[in-house]
Design a protein around this motif. Sequence first.
Motif, short mmCIF file in Angstrom:
data_model
loop_
_atom_site.label_atom_id
_atom_site.label_comp_id
_atom_site.label_asym_id
_atom_site.label_seq_id
_atom_site.Cartn_x
_atom_site.Cartn_y
_atom_site.Cartn_z
N VAL B 204 0.84 -1.21 0.00
CA VAL B 204 0.00 0.00 0.00
C VAL B 204 0.87 1.26 0.00
CG1 VAL B 204 -1.78 -1.23 1.31
CG2 VAL B 204 -0.12 0.18 2.54
N PRO B 205 0.31 2.39 -0.45
CA PRO B 205 1.03 3.65 -0.28
C PRO B 205 1.33 3.85 1.21
CG PRO B 205 -0.88 3.95 -1.71
CD PRO B 205 -0.99 2.58 -1.12
N PRO B 206 2.54 4.30 1.56
CA PRO B 206 2.93 4.40 2.97
C PRO B 206 1.93 5.13 3.85
CG PRO B 206 4.84 4.77 1.58
CD PRO B 206 3.67 4.65 0.65
N ALA B 207 1.33 6.18 3.29
CA ALA B 207 0.39 6.97 4.10
C ALA B 207 -0.87 6.18 4.46
CB ALA B 207 0.00 8.25 3.36
N GLU B 208 -1.12 5.08 3.71
CA GLU B 208 -2.34 4.31 3.96
C GLU B 208 -2.09 3.09 4.83
OE1 GLU B 208 -4.22 3.40 0.19
OE2 GLU B 208 -3.92 5.44 -0.54
N GLY B 209 -0.85 2.97 5.34
CA GLY B 209 -0.48 1.79 6.14
C GLY B 209 -1.42 1.55 7.31
N ALA B 210 -1.66 2.59 8.10
CA ALA B 210 -2.45 2.41 9.32
C ALA B 210 -3.89 1.99 9.00
CB ALA B 210 -2.44 3.70 10.13
N GLN B 211 -4.48 2.60 7.96
CA GLN B 211 -5.88 2.27 7.68
C GLN B 211 -6.03 0.86 7.11
OE1 GLN B 211 -6.12 5.48 4.83
NE2 GLN B 211 -7.44 4.27 3.47
N TRP B 212 -5.05 0.44 6.31
CA TRP B 212 -5.13 -0.93 5.78
C TRP B 212 -4.83 -1.97 6.86
CZ3 TRP B 212 -7.61 -2.56 1.76
CH2 TRP B 212 -7.80 -1.71 0.66
N PHE B 213 -4.01 -1.61 7.82
CA PHE B 213 -3.77 -2.51 8.97
C PHE B 213 -5.10 -2.77 9.69
CE2 PHE B 213 -2.79 -2.89 13.56
CZ PHE B 213 -2.14 -4.12 13.52
N GLU B 214 -5.85 -1.70 9.93
CA GLU B 214 -7.16 -1.85 10.57
C GLU B 214 -8.09 -2.70 9.70
OE1 GLU B 214 -7.95 -1.11 13.63
OE2 GLU B 214 -5.88 -0.42 13.80
N TYR B 215 -8.08 -2.39 8.40
CA TYR B 215 -8.94 -3.13 7.48
C TYR B 215 -8.68 -4.62 7.58
CZ TYR B 215 -10.61 -5.12 3.07
OH TYR B 215 -11.22 -5.91 2.13
N TYR B 301 4.42 0.30 1.73
CA TYR B 301 4.33 -0.37 3.02
C TYR B 301 3.63 -1.71 2.80
CZ TYR B 301 5.93 3.08 6.43
OH TYR B 301 6.69 3.91 7.21
N VAL B 302 3.87 -2.62 3.72
CA VAL B 302 3.28 -3.96 3.59
C VAL B 302 2.47 -4.31 4.83
CG1 VAL B 302 3.80 -6.41 3.39
CG2 VAL B 302 5.20 -4.76 2.17
N ILE B 303 1.21 -4.67 4.60
CA ILE B 303 0.39 -5.22 5.68
C ILE B 303 0.31 -6.73 5.46
CG2 ILE B 303 -1.79 -5.08 6.93
CD1 ILE B 303 -0.20 -2.40 6.64
N GLU B 304 0.65 -7.48 6.48
CA GLU B 304 0.76 -8.94 6.33
C GLU B 304 -0.16 -9.69 7.29
OE1 GLU B 304 4.62 -11.56 6.41
OE2 GLU B 304 3.84 -11.37 8.45
N PRO B 305 -1.24 -10.29 6.81
CA PRO B 305 -1.97 -11.25 7.62
C PRO B 305 -1.35 -12.63 7.37
CG PRO B 305 -3.39 -10.19 5.96
CD PRO B 305 -1.96 -9.98 5.56
N ALA B 306 -0.79 -13.24 8.43
CA ALA B 306 -0.07 -14.51 8.29
C ALA B 306 -0.67 -15.54 9.24
CB ALA B 306 1.41 -14.30 8.62
#
Lengths: 437, 437
Positions: B204-215, B301-306
Amino acid sequence: MPEPELMEQVVNLCKRRGFVFPSAEIYGGFRSTYDYGPLGILMLRNVKEAWWRAMVQCRDDVVGLDAAILSAPRIWEASGHLANFTDPLVDCRKCNERFREDQLEDPTTCPNCAAKDSFTEARQFNLMFKTFVGPVEDDANVAYLRPETAQGMFVNFANVLNTSRKKPPFGIAQMGKSFRNEITPGNFVFRTREFEQMEMEFFVPPAEGAQWFEYWCDARMRWYTDLGMPADKLRLRHHDAEELSHYSAGTADVEFMYPWGWGELEGIANRTDFDLKAHAAASGEKLEYFDQASGERYVPYVIEPAAGATRTMMAFLIAAYTEDEVGGEARTVLRLHHRLAPFKAAVLPLSKKDTLTPTAREVLSLLQPHWMVDYDETQSIGRRYRRQDEIGTPFCITVDFETLEDRAVTIRDRDSLDQVRVPIDALVDELRTRLSG
Amino acid sequence: MPEPELMEQVVNLCKRRGFVFPSAEIYGGFRSTYDYGPLGILMLRNVKEAWWRAMVQCRDDVVGLDAAILSAPRIWEASGHLANFTDPLVDCRKCNERFREDQLEDPTTCPNCAAKDSFTEARQFNLMFKTFVGPVEDDANVAYLRPETAQGMFVNFANVLNTSRKKPPFGIAQMGKSFRNEITPGNFVFRTREFEQMEMEFFVPPAEGAQWFEYWCDARMRWYTDLGMPADKLRLRHHDAEELSHYSAGTADVEFMYPWGWGELEGIANRTDFDLKAHAAASGEKLEYFDQASGERYVPYVIEPAAGATRTMMAFLIAAYTEDEVGGEARTVLRLHHRLAPFKAAVLPLSKKDTLTPTAREVLSLLQPHWMVDYDETQSIGRRYRRQDEIGTPFCITVDFETLEDRAVTIRDRDSLDQVRVPIDALVDELRTRLSG
């Protein structure tokens, strides 16, 4: 198309469209291992699914298994792999390079430094990968990466018999990674050190071994042709007496006409009672079947159809690769059976105009719960058809401005190029019919 | 049921009905590895299929990948695993046993021989399994079995970007075996040295890291509850600052209430741009995205559900295990969501009389192309219902003597115990409706 060129085109397509990448490519690749990209994993899943469906799901005499890759030395001692699963290697005393003795064209000359009579005596090199389990690297902690999935089925024979209520003739099927430390991997994904197998061990009364061997030779040939493999690219080659493994009472290879010649896709072997007896002797456990009806106790014979998933995928890609012309324009088309195609359909809004997007995405959402479906809204519709043809998508679903009026879409067939108009409400049923069989 | 007893019952069921066997059991087992039997492989396939369906098939912003297990040391050097993926070990100088220093209850006394102050200094023990590729066992030929699937996605980032026409936010998903040389495996299949992961890297674009983490925290919690996991057995636990990995800007664990307490099912991490930057620096390749619309170039940025497939399967088994009473008789029932149940249906001829067999087998053949279906004709019908309840089969299809007259069968629901009569011709549609969603 000349055969070397065909292979080049297929390898190129695999890389360009994301079927297969060299592993760790950003680090210059890694020792003939490959990664399966977004389209490759879809097709590989389809190959495995088609095998599982034919071998397990649509039968009631075969059950599945998934045994561990890390495995006990005692298994490979009993199976004979520790002693016999070897290649003869020689070292050049001059340049220290190592070669397979049986592949030297001139056994007196080093192919690397041209030294004469520089080779050591041949030593047997075991093809199993070895590692250590736990914190101490000593003999007590050795484990091997399985070189085949088959032994996992033999050592679980009694467990499966006791829990699954099956009796001979019945089979145990397994798909999964196996590992062989090949000295000379090659031909793209044909021979790789890490590969994926689809193996089934079919346990039968000894007297029925020969007839079940024939049965599985027929059934396995039919599996390939049912999935669209042209019969003239396929042959069943029976091993002659000298070629047979020590445990086999009969072996036949399903061979495919690769661009470099006939090569193995699958081996079908009558392994007799060799494996079960070997594990029974080594473990002290009884690995036999007691037939209550006849009061007879016996060690079943085993018929084993053993295929490679990754090389099967490559064979289907090669067989499906076609270049033809549509309206005077050249196109590449993968004529894959719909079961094997990465995507079953692609949803294509005729133009990128925002007016079509909501309906196109609605159609996409309608299809996604059922199938892998692509979505593409960039560039001309002709260009997008070509893109889908090239990856074998059987059906393109076009959403156009009329769709907004009549709630219908156009289905275009990859092979016949026929286009028919279908109401969105009837689309899932229409595709289900076209994708059955 | 008291929790220790529940665990015992589940482990017992797994062995008795063929979900999970200790590997190489005829040789006394092998180092905490497990094999998945005929029912286990079906359920494991269903867990993975449900994940793939939610994470790849039903989305158009995630693609799949299948990277090799054998992998290059340079990957693990760049990722930090070679230096940091370690446990501290001490040896007892008296008995030579080895222990994890951080798990010693009394750091002055050997738990094995009771020697005092006998421990060596702690050494860092790397948890990656090592092997050698090719015929020479030297440093140049080392390969590691991947300890996670994640790095395969990072090193293929550019390949996927170039071939798949995706742009951030988009993800790469992978399911497959990983290997960790755990010093203390345990709790059945909860912690094993060989295990199966389901990981997705969402760029994701770095600025969107926090919102995608929540998502993704929300989406992943919902995945478990949608598949029937009771909400009170599940929690999302956010790591506090001390607990965070060095690369993480936020991590939350999806935890399940195992019989021995809360334990991890899945970790969701905002890994920032740590991994892509590390591999870019180590390889010299650009691992970034150029956004043509904004003219901006950035490292996503990377959001990882593992998640762990095998421990997820175990958690669903534990949550589904129930003992109740039917008509005054005790029964065990696995209240599994239909997507996870090994068999979707079982065909049961009311009696073993030959007159019913042809019709029962006709019904079986009708269903097999669509679903995994069991067939059982031995012992009383009540006994057979119990057998199917115990393995979670949602629907039993009974063929009785009336069937020969009216061409209809009875569908029995595992949970409601309702029985309804359905014409054979309508059976596939009826089951399709009941098994959707």
